[in-house]
Design a protein around this motif. Sequence first.
Motif, PDB file in Angstrom:
ATOM      1  N   ALA A  34       0.806  -1.223   0.000  1.00  0.00           N
ATOM      2  CA  ALA A  34       0.000   0.000   0.000  1.00  0.00           C
ATOM      3  C   ALA A  34       0.837   1.270   0.000  1.00  0.00           C
ATOM      4  O   ALA A  34       0.431   2.280  -0.565  1.00  0.00           O
ATOM      5  CB  ALA A  34      -0.941  -0.010   1.209  1.00  0.00           C
ATOM      6  N   ARG A  35       2.017   1.226   0.637  1.00  0.00           N
ATOM      7  CA  ARG A  35       2.834   2.438   0.690  1.00  0.00           C
ATOM      8  C   ARG A  35       3.880   2.485  -0.413  1.00  0.00           C
ATOM      9  O   ARG A  35       4.724   3.373  -0.421  1.00  0.00           O
ATOM     10  CB  ARG A  35       3.431   2.584   2.097  1.00  0.00           C
ATOM     11  N   ARG A  36       3.783   1.558  -1.316  1.00  0.00           N
ATOM     12  CA  ARG A  36       4.636   1.513  -2.512  1.00  0.00           C
ATOM     13  C   ARG A  36       6.116   1.630  -2.153  1.00  0.00           C
ATOM     14  O   ARG A  36       6.884   2.344  -2.785  1.00  0.00           O
ATOM     15  CB  ARG A  36       4.202   2.600  -3.501  1.00  0.00           C
ATOM     16  N   LEU A  37       6.470   0.873  -1.115  1.00  0.00           N
ATOM     17  CA  LEU A  37       7.810   0.923  -0.543  1.00  0.00           C
ATOM     18  C   LEU A  37       8.380  -0.490  -0.471  1.00  0.00           C
ATOM     19  O   LEU A  37       7.667  -1.438  -0.142  1.00  0.00           O
ATOM     20  CB  LEU A  37       7.707   1.510   0.872  1.00  0.00           C
ATOM     21  N   ALA A  38       9.666  -0.616  -0.812  1.00  0.00           N
ATOM     22  CA  ALA A  38      10.384  -1.880  -0.610  1.00  0.00           C
ATOM     23  C   ALA A  38      11.590  -1.592   0.273  1.00  0.00           C
ATOM     24  O   ALA A  38      12.275  -0.589   0.106  1.00  0.00           O
ATOM     25  CB  ALA A  38      10.823  -2.474  -1.942  1.00  0.00           C
ATOM     26  N   VAL A  39      11.830  -2.481   1.231  1.00  0.00           N
ATOM     27  CA  VAL A  39      12.932  -2.326   2.168  1.00  0.00           C
ATOM     28  C   VAL A  39      13.841  -3.540   2.045  1.00  0.00           C
ATOM     29  O   VAL A  39      13.373  -4.668   2.182  1.00  0.00           O
ATOM     30  CB  VAL A  39      12.416  -2.234   3.628  1.00  0.00           C
ATOM     31  N   LEU A  40      15.116  -3.285   1.769  1.00  0.00           N
ATOM     32  CA  LEU A  40      16.104  -4.370   1.815  1.00  0.00           C
ATOM     33  C   LEU A  40      16.876  -4.188   3.110  1.00  0.00           C
ATOM     34  O   LEU A  40      17.578  -3.191   3.287  1.00  0.00           O
ATOM     35  CB  LEU A  40      17.051  -4.309   0.606  1.00  0.00           C
ATOM     36  N   ALA A  41      16.710  -5.123   4.031  1.00  0.00           N
ATOM     37  CA  ALA A  41      17.309  -4.980   5.366  1.00  0.00           C
ATOM     38  C   ALA A  41      18.125  -6.219   5.714  1.00  0.00           C
ATOM     39  O   ALA A  41      17.922  -7.299   5.159  1.00  0.00           O
ATOM     40  CB  ALA A  41      16.211  -4.788   6.409  1.00  0.00           C
ATOM     41  N   GLU A  82      22.043 -11.090  -6.321  1.00  0.00           N
ATOM     42  CA  GLU A  82      21.198 -11.335  -7.485  1.00  0.00           C
ATOM     43  C   GLU A  82      19.751 -11.582  -7.047  1.00  0.00           C
ATOM     44  O   GLU A  82      18.809 -11.091  -7.671  1.00  0.00           O
ATOM     45  CB  GLU A  82      21.723 -12.538  -8.280  1.00  0.00           C
ATOM     46  N   ASP A  83      19.588 -12.304  -5.964  1.00  0.00           N
ATOM     47  CA  ASP A  83      18.221 -12.595  -5.547  1.00  0.00           C
ATOM     48  C   ASP A  83      17.516 -11.374  -4.954  1.00  0.00           C
ATOM     49  O   ASP A  83      16.312 -11.191  -5.143  1.00  0.00           O
ATOM     50  CB  ASP A  83      18.190 -13.751  -4.539  1.00  0.00           C
ATOM     51  N   ALA A  84      18.268 -10.523  -4.250  1.00  0.00           N
ATOM     52  CA  ALA A  84      17.663  -9.287  -3.740  1.00  0.00           C
ATOM     53  C   ALA A  84      17.241  -8.413  -4.917  1.00  0.00           C
ATOM     54  O   ALA A  84      16.154  -7.813  -4.899  1.00  0.00           O
ATOM     55  CB  ALA A  84      18.642  -8.548  -2.838  1.00  0.00           C
ATOM     56  N   LEU A  85      18.067  -8.354  -5.952  1.00  0.00           N
ATOM     57  CA  LEU A  85      17.714  -7.577  -7.144  1.00  0.00           C
ATOM     58  C   LEU A  85      16.470  -8.135  -7.816  1.00  0.00           C
ATOM     59  O   LEU A  85      15.600  -7.389  -8.261  1.00  0.00           O
ATOM     60  CB  LEU A  85      18.865  -7.600  -8.142  1.00  0.00           C
ATOM     61  N   ARG A  86      16.420  -9.440  -7.897  1.00  0.00           N
ATOM     62  CA  ARG A  86      15.227 -10.085  -8.466  1.00  0.00           C
ATOM     63  C   ARG A  86      13.971  -9.603  -7.734  1.00  0.00           C
ATOM     64  O   ARG A  86      12.981  -9.200  -8.352  1.00  0.00           O
ATOM     65  CB  ARG A  86      15.353 -11.612  -8.317  1.00  0.00           C
ATOM     66  N   SER A  87      14.036  -9.589  -6.403  1.00  0.00           N
ATOM     67  CA  SER A  87      12.874  -9.174  -5.615  1.00  0.00           C
ATOM     68  C   SER A  87      12.587  -7.679  -5.808  1.00  0.00           C
ATOM     69  O   SER A  87      11.423  -7.276  -5.901  1.00  0.00           O
ATOM     70  CB  SER A  87      13.112  -9.460  -4.133  1.00  0.00           C
ATOM     71  N   GLU A 132       1.774  -3.021   3.836  1.00  0.00           N
ATOM     72  CA  GLU A 132       2.233  -1.693   3.448  1.00  0.00           C
ATOM     73  C   GLU A 132       3.533  -1.673   2.649  1.00  0.00           C
ATOM     74  O   GLU A 132       3.759  -0.752   1.874  1.00  0.00           O
ATOM     75  CB  GLU A 132       2.390  -0.819   4.701  1.00  0.00           C
ATOM     76  N   ALA A 133       4.427  -2.643   2.875  1.00  0.00           N
ATOM     77  CA  ALA A 133       5.737  -2.601   2.218  1.00  0.00           C
ATOM     78  C   ALA A 133       6.277  -4.000   1.995  1.00  0.00           C
ATOM     79  O   ALA A 133       5.922  -4.938   2.726  1.00  0.00           O
ATOM     80  CB  ALA A 133       6.722  -1.800   3.074  1.00  0.00           C
ATOM     81  N   HIS A 134       7.139  -4.126   1.002  1.00  0.00           N
ATOM     82  CA  HIS A 134       7.897  -5.368   0.850  1.00  0.00           C
ATOM     83  C   HIS A 134       9.120  -5.299   1.743  1.00  0.00           C
ATOM     84  O   HIS A 134       9.826  -4.293   1.743  1.00  0.00           O
ATOM     85  CB  HIS A 134       8.370  -5.533  -0.603  1.00  0.00           C
ATOM     86  N   ILE A 135       9.373  -6.363   2.473  1.00  0.00           N
ATOM     87  CA  ILE A 135      10.573  -6.432   3.293  1.00  0.00           C
ATOM     88  C   ILE A 135      11.412  -7.591   2.763  1.00  0.00           C
ATOM     89  O   ILE A 135      10.973  -8.741   2.805  1.00  0.00           O
ATOM     90  CB  ILE A 135      10.249  -6.705   4.787  1.00  0.00           C
ATOM     91  N   ILE A 136      12.580  -7.264   2.248  1.00  0.00           N
ATOM     92  CA  ILE A 136      13.493  -8.267   1.702  1.00  0.00           C
ATOM     93  C   ILE A 136      14.680  -8.314   2.652  1.00  0.00           C
ATOM     94  O   ILE A 136      15.237  -7.267   2.996  1.00  0.00           O
ATOM     95  CB  ILE A 136      13.941  -7.857   0.281  1.00  0.00           C
ATOM     96  N   ARG A 137      15.053  -9.496   3.085  1.00  0.00           N
ATOM     97  CA  ARG A 137      16.119  -9.556   4.090  1.00  0.00           C
ATOM     98  C   ARG A 137      17.170 -10.590   3.720  1.00  0.00           C
ATOM     99  O   ARG A 137      16.850 -11.656   3.194  1.00  0.00           O
ATOM    100  CB  ARG A 137      15.520  -9.880   5.474  1.00  0.00           C
ATOM    101  N   ASN A 138      18.406 -10.253   4.033  1.00  0.00           N
ATOM    102  CA  ASN A 138      19.487 -11.238   3.939  1.00  0.00           C
ATOM    103  C   ASN A 138      20.607 -10.788   4.865  1.00  0.00           C
ATOM    104  O   ASN A 138      20.537  -9.704   5.468  1.00  0.00           O
ATOM    105  CB  ASN A 138      19.945 -11.437   2.483  1.00  0.00           C
ATOM    106  N   ALA A 139      21.639 -11.601   4.984  1.00  0.00           N
ATOM    107  CA  ALA A 139      22.758 -11.249   5.860  1.00  0.00           C
ATOM    108  C   ALA A 139      23.496 -10.053   5.267  1.00  0.00           C
ATOM    109  O   ALA A 139      24.057 -10.149   4.172  1.00  0.00           O
ATOM    110  CB  ALA A 139      23.700 -12.440   6.008  1.00  0.00           C
ATOM    111  N   GLY A 140      23.418  -8.907   5.942  1.00  0.00           N
ATOM    112  CA  GLY A 140      24.162  -7.727   5.523  1.00  0.00           C
ATOM    113  C   GLY A 140      23.403  -6.725   4.687  1.00  0.00           C
ATOM    114  O   GLY A 140      23.950  -5.690   4.323  1.00  0.00           O
ATOM    115  N   ALA A 141      22.135  -6.995   4.348  1.00  0.00           N
ATOM    116  CA  ALA A 141      21.371  -6.091   3.455  1.00  0.00           C
ATOM    117  C   ALA A 141      22.143  -5.866   2.157  1.00  0.00           C
ATOM    118  O   ALA A 141      22.365  -4.748   1.716  1.00  0.00           O
ATOM    119  CB  ALA A 141      21.056  -4.753   4.139  1.00  0.00           C
ATOM    120  N   ILE A 142      22.539  -6.973   1.532  1.00  0.00           N
ATOM    121  CA  ILE A 142      23.367  -6.931   0.336  1.00  0.00           C
ATOM    122  C   ILE A 142      22.491  -7.081  -0.913  1.00  0.00           C
ATOM    123  O   ILE A 142      21.575  -7.907  -0.942  1.00  0.00           O
ATOM    124  CB  ILE A 142      24.409  -8.085   0.360  1.00  0.00           C
TER     125      ILE A 142
END
Length: 166
Positions: free
Chosen positions: A28-35, A66-71, A53-63
């Motif tokens: 809903a808030r048109r926001l994506a967070v890589l944390a 390739e998969d974070a980019l995909r998301s 409200e937001a997409h939350i994408i997480r991995n070790a280090g907020a790096i």
Amino acid sequence: MSEIDNVLKANEDYVRRFTLRHLSRRPARRLAVLACMDARLNVEQALGLAPGEAHIIRNAGAIVTEDALRSLVFSHHELGAREIMIVGHTECGVLGLDDHELRSRLEVQFGPAETPKSFHGFPNLENSIREQMRQVRSHPWLLGRVVVRGFAYDVKTGILHEVSDD
Ligand SMILES: [Zn+2]
């Protein structure tokens, strides 16, 4: 009982109180967070985000792997996210991590493996966050289309410090 069994018990209570049927697939808030995945960082609470409200994408280090980019590409092009936050944090587990040393240790103990190609250890938090911002901004499918800002979350105070571009 294992922790997973404990979690399943908690889910039974959750299901009884479940109220999120109405939510849309589009944040809903048109926001994506890589944390970072760090257990001390509660992204939703720290940023005041409610479910849906937001997409939350997480991995070790907020790096920006390739998969974070995909998301992130999917989040923008298919689900409407217009702003992207990169959220690293103080005392990160991969801060100062020696990729080579960890890989060698695991190879000696367990034999070789194709993946992961890298553990993405970094020597400096702010520089890493800057690099992740660059990776997102410069991707041809995101270039000029999304706002990208980076932050360092302080695990001792909860404060989000914005990381400047240069
Ligand atoms: Zn971390």
